[in-house]
Enzyme design. Structure first.
Site, PDB file in Angstrom:
ATOM      1  N   LYS A 109      -1.585  -9.359   2.607  1.00  0.00           N
ATOM      2  CA  LYS A 109      -0.878  -8.941   3.825  1.00  0.00           C
ATOM      3  C   LYS A 109      -1.783  -7.988   4.588  1.00  0.00           C
ATOM      4  CE  LYS A 109       2.707  -5.848   3.846  1.00  0.00           C
ATOM      5  NZ  LYS A 109       2.172  -4.771   4.713  1.00  0.00           N
ATOM      6  N   ASP A 147       0.842  -1.203   0.000  1.00  0.00           N
ATOM      7  CA  ASP A 147       0.000   0.000   0.000  1.00  0.00           C
ATOM      8  C   ASP A 147       0.877   1.254   0.000  1.00  0.00           C
ATOM      9  OD1 ASP A 147       0.850  -0.107   2.630  1.00  0.00           O
ATOM     10  OD2 ASP A 147      -1.147   0.127   3.512  1.00  0.00           O
ATOM     11  N   SER A 148       2.215   1.059   0.007  1.00  0.00           N
ATOM     12  CA  SER A 148       3.146   2.163  -0.240  1.00  0.00           C
ATOM     13  C   SER A 148       2.911   2.721  -1.651  1.00  0.00           C
ATOM     14  CB  SER A 148       4.597   1.688  -0.089  1.00  0.00           C
ATOM     15  OG  SER A 148       4.812   0.499  -0.826  1.00  0.00           O
ATOM     16  N   GLU A 188       8.762  -4.400  10.677  1.00  0.00           N
ATOM     17  CA  GLU A 188       9.198  -3.089  10.170  1.00  0.00           C
ATOM     18  C   GLU A 188       9.701  -2.187  11.296  1.00  0.00           C
ATOM     19  OE1 GLU A 188       6.531  -1.165   7.418  1.00  0.00           O
ATOM     20  OE2 GLU A 188       7.698   0.697   7.432  1.00  0.00           O
ATOM     21  N   ASP A 219      -1.361  -6.118  -0.685  1.00  0.00           N
ATOM     22  CA  ASP A 219      -1.485  -5.477   0.633  1.00  0.00           C
ATOM     23  C   ASP A 219      -2.916  -4.986   0.844  1.00  0.00           C
ATOM     24  OD1 ASP A 219      -0.263  -4.733   2.961  1.00  0.00           O
ATOM     25  OD2 ASP A 219       0.938  -3.103   2.085  1.00  0.00           O
ATOM     26  N   GLU A 221      -1.891  -5.583   8.462  1.00  0.00           N
ATOM     27  CA  GLU A 221      -1.100  -5.073   9.582  1.00  0.00           C
ATOM     28  C   GLU A 221      -1.779  -5.361  10.918  1.00  0.00           C
ATOM     29  OE1 GLU A 221      -0.374  -0.873   8.961  1.00  0.00           O
ATOM     30  OE2 GLU A 221       0.577  -1.214   7.011  1.00  0.00           O
TER      31      GLU A 221
HETATM   32  O1  KIV Z   1       3.412  -1.152   1.669  1.00  0.00           O
HETATM   33  C1  KIV Z   1       4.589  -1.546   1.726  1.00  0.00           C
HETATM   34  O2  KIV Z   1       5.411  -1.263   0.862  1.00  0.00           O
HETATM   35  C2  KIV Z   1       4.946  -2.366   2.872  1.00  0.00           C
HETATM   36  C3  KIV Z   1       6.400  -2.676   3.030  1.00  0.00           C
HETATM   37  C4  KIV Z   1       7.088  -1.497   3.578  1.00  0.00           C
HETATM   38  C5  KIV Z   1       6.627  -3.888   3.838  1.00  0.00           C
HETATM   39  O3  KIV Z   1       4.121  -2.739   3.641  1.00  0.00           O
END
Ligand code: KIV
Length: 268
Positions: free
Chosen positions: A117, A48-49, A186, A87, A119
């Site tokens: 993924k 989600d980056s 992280e 994500d 969190e």
């Molecule tokens: O969204 C992302 O890029 C991440 C990584 C930093 C692990 O969750």
């Protein structure tokens, strides 16, 4: 030359057992996906980056399911062997386990990723169980969890107090029990990441968590020097691609203005 095999969650588990480091980088589009796969990356995360480095949002909070799915689809079209993780964006899994399951299912059905993924620790156990029970592999994410930036009050190091480090270790054990196949750690102290890595059977993938994790992940745009706005200490820049691109753009502008481009060889 031996054919590369498709990476599965079993491969990742075997790599941990053999002590072979797992490589993961983020990816958001088809072209970079083909390059990462050709280079031999083990895992690709459509993180989600995306919000920060592609869509220009200030945090990961605003990115939507539709935006994530759009980019996951582009990435999976470019991957042959790597294991692709999508994500789950903020508020796609927090409101209810039913909604979380539906959204996790959309990632697999609509965008062809192999896992999702999410969190969090204790607070998402039920959600992890429900998604894994439906046949969807889940990757956990502990330590600095950027979707909770407003609760943490910033992007600082997590797990530096005894209370917080104990919570992160306990969360790692709990999410392992709930069924995650791997855990991203992280921005936590290296010693804490080592302790977690030794106390869970599933692979740990570190970002700013030292060298003792079972694998490493970075945001591709950070390690390529493509995203220049800020650079956390844990990022190593393997190139300054943004500088190269800006030079190319300037050269092009200059040559068009001066009528040097297109030349005879570019014309019909
Ligand atoms: O969204 C992302 O890029 C991440 C990584 C930093 C692990 O969750």
């Amino acid at each position: 030359m031996s054919e590369r095999k498709k990476i599965t969650i079993n491969t990742l588990m075997e790599m941990k057992q053999k002590g072979e480091k797992i490589t993961m980088l983020t990816c958001y589009d088809f072209l970079m996906a083909t390059m990462l796969d050709d280079a031999g990356i083990d895992m690709v995360l459509v993180g989600d980056s995306l919000a920060n480095v592609v869509l220009g949002y200030e945090s990961t909070i605003p990115v939507t399911m539709e935006e994530m799915l759009h980019h996951c689809k582009a990435v999976t079209r470019g991957i042959k062997n790597a294991f692709v993780v999508g994500d789950m964006p903020f508020m796609s899994y927090q409101a209810s386990t039913e909604e979380a399951l539906k959204n996790a299912g959309r990632f697999l059905k609509e965008s062809n990723v192999s896992a999702v993924k999410l969190e969090g620790g204790e607070e998402v156990l039920e959600t992890i169980r429900k998604i894994v029970d439906a046949g969807i592999p889940v990757m956990g994410h502990l330590g600095l969890t950027p979707q909770s930036v407003n609760v943490f009050g910033g992007y600082g190091l997590r797990g530096s107090t005894k209370e917080e480090s104990e919570k992160i270790i306990n969360d790692a054990r709990k999410i392992e029990k709930a069924g995650v196949f791997a855990i991203v750690l992280e921005k936590i102290p290296s010693a804490l990441a080592k302790e977690i890595t030794e106390s869970v059977r599933v692979p740990t993938i570190g970002i700013g968590a030292g060298s003792d994790c079972d694998g490493q992940v970075l945001v591709s745009h950070d390690m390529l020097g493509l995203f220049e706005q800020y650079k956390p200490k844990f990022v190593k820049r393997y190139a300054e691609i943004s500088q190269i691109m800006k030079k190319c753009f300037k050269d092009y502008i200059g040559e068009v203005k001066s009528k040097e481009f297109p030349a005879q060889e570019h014309s019909y």
